[in-house]
Each structure stands twice: as C-alpha cells, then as structure tokens.
Enzyme design. Structure first.
Site, PDB file in Angstrom:
ATOM      1  N   ILE A 142       0.615  -6.974  19.129  1.00 15.97           N
ATOM      2  CA  ILE A 142       0.608  -7.320  17.701  1.00 15.97           C
ATOM      3  C   ILE A 142      -0.682  -8.062  17.365  1.00 15.97           C
ATOM      4  O   ILE A 142      -1.351  -7.771  16.371  1.00 15.97           O
ATOM      5  CB  ILE A 142       1.834  -8.185  17.329  1.00 15.97           C
ATOM      6  CG1 ILE A 142       3.115  -7.364  17.377  1.00 15.97           C
ATOM      7  CG2 ILE A 142       1.660  -8.859  15.968  1.00 15.97           C
ATOM      8  CD1 ILE A 142       3.285  -6.349  16.279  1.00 15.97           C
ATOM      9  N   LYS A 143      -1.044  -9.020  18.208  1.00 19.13           N
ATOM     10  CA  LYS A 143      -2.256  -9.806  17.971  1.00 19.13           C
ATOM     11  C   LYS A 143      -3.494  -8.926  17.961  1.00 19.13           C
ATOM     12  O   LYS A 143      -4.382  -9.093  17.120  1.00 19.13           O
ATOM     13  CB  LYS A 143      -2.382 -10.919  19.018  1.00 19.13           C
ATOM     14  CG  LYS A 143      -1.311 -11.984  18.875  1.00 19.13           C
ATOM     15  CD  LYS A 143      -1.358 -12.987  20.007  1.00 19.13           C
ATOM     16  CE  LYS A 143      -0.206 -13.975  19.907  1.00 19.13           C
ATOM     17  NZ  LYS A 143      -0.145 -14.904  21.017  1.00 19.13           N
ATOM     18  N   ASN A 165       4.604 -13.330  18.849  1.00 16.51           N
ATOM     19  CA  ASN A 165       3.996 -13.729  20.119  1.00 16.51           C
ATOM     20  C   ASN A 165       3.604 -12.538  20.997  1.00 16.51           C
ATOM     21  O   ASN A 165       3.205 -12.714  22.135  1.00 16.51           O
ATOM     22  CB  ASN A 165       4.918 -14.672  20.891  1.00 16.51           C
ATOM     23  CG  ASN A 165       6.241 -14.043  21.258  1.00 16.51           C
ATOM     24  OD1 ASN A 165       6.657 -13.074  20.644  1.00 16.51           O
ATOM     25  ND2 ASN A 165       6.901 -14.595  22.246  1.00 16.51           N
ATOM     26  N   CYS A 166       3.676 -11.336  20.470  1.00 19.07           N
ATOM     27  CA  CYS A 166       3.343 -10.110  21.203  1.00 19.07           C
ATOM     28  C   CYS A 166       1.826  -9.917  21.228  1.00 19.07           C
ATOM     29  O   CYS A 166       1.168  -9.930  20.178  1.00 19.07           O
ATOM     30  CB  CYS A 166       4.018  -8.923  20.531  1.00 19.07           C
ATOM     31  SG  CYS A 166       3.540  -7.325  21.200  1.00 19.07           S
ATOM     32  N   ASP A 167       1.270  -9.717  22.409  1.00 14.82           N
ATOM     33  CA  ASP A 167      -0.178  -9.519  22.548  1.00 14.82           C
ATOM     34  C   ASP A 167      -0.661  -8.269  21.820  1.00 14.82           C
ATOM     35  O   ASP A 167      -1.754  -8.264  21.247  1.00 14.82           O
ATOM     36  CB  ASP A 167      -0.574  -9.445  24.025  1.00 14.82           C
ATOM     37  CG  ASP A 167      -0.458 -10.781  24.725  1.00 14.82           C
ATOM     38  OD1 ASP A 167      -0.483 -11.833  24.043  1.00 14.82           O
ATOM     39  OD2 ASP A 167      -0.347 -10.790  25.972  1.00 14.82           O
TER      40      ASP A 167
END
Length: 106
Positions: free
Chosen positions: A10-11, A6-8
């Site tokens: 990471i996305k 859910n880490c931005d």
C-alpha cells in the site's frame, strides 16, 4: 484505494500515486469495513481467485475446509484476505501494485 495502512505494498502504491500527482482516496479495510455489495463488485470484475492473497498470514491461518471454500462472507469477516491494494478507477479495478500497471494511469 482499498487496503490496510500498515501494508508495505500500500505504501509503495501510495508513493507512486503521490509522486505522479494522481489524486486518490485511501480506505482502510480495518477502519471502514468493506460491504458485501462493494466486495461483490470487485469479485465480478476480478474473480474471487484473483482477489485473494494466498500468501497472507490470514490465508495461511485458515483451515483446509475454509481454504477450499472461500466465500464472500469469509472475506467480509477477514478483509486481510484481500490482495492489496485494490485500486478502483473510473474504468477499471486493479489489484496488487506494479509500476507497469500503475503507469497506465499517468
């Protein structure tokens, strides 16, 4: 690539890799906790100082004694202390995401 789903950041990193057709495997610290040997490999390559995310909620919630004495055991108990993503390639380990550093993979 290691991190939490859910880490931005990471996305963003995953999107970059997908858009540049670079294959990767994602390992979520929460679903598959990192072991001490792997963490030590990261520390040996990067240093613990570079690996710790001092802007994270987890870090801010540590007491002063813990902040002054971050150990592998503390990080293993609190993997969200690790700056994300950690990208392991054949030649390197990169922490964090920047288009400039990831462009070197293309």
């Amino acid at each position: 690539m290691y991190g939490i789903k859910n880490c931005d950041t990471i996305k963003k990193a995953q999107k970059f890799l997908i858009n540049h057709q670079i294959d990767f495997e994602f390992i979520d610290f929460r679903d598959n906790p990192i072991d001490k040997t792997k963490l030590q490999t990261f520390v040996d390559k990067l240093t613990l100082e570079k690996l710790i995310n001092k802007r994270s909620t987890t870090y801010r919630n540590l007491n002063d004694k813990e902040k002054d004495n971050i150990t592998l055991e503390l990080v293993l108990k609190n993997p969200t202390l690790i700056k994300r993503p950690v990208l392991v390639t054949n030649n390197d380990i990169m922490v964090g995401f920047s288009k400039k550093s990831y462009s070197k993979l293309c």
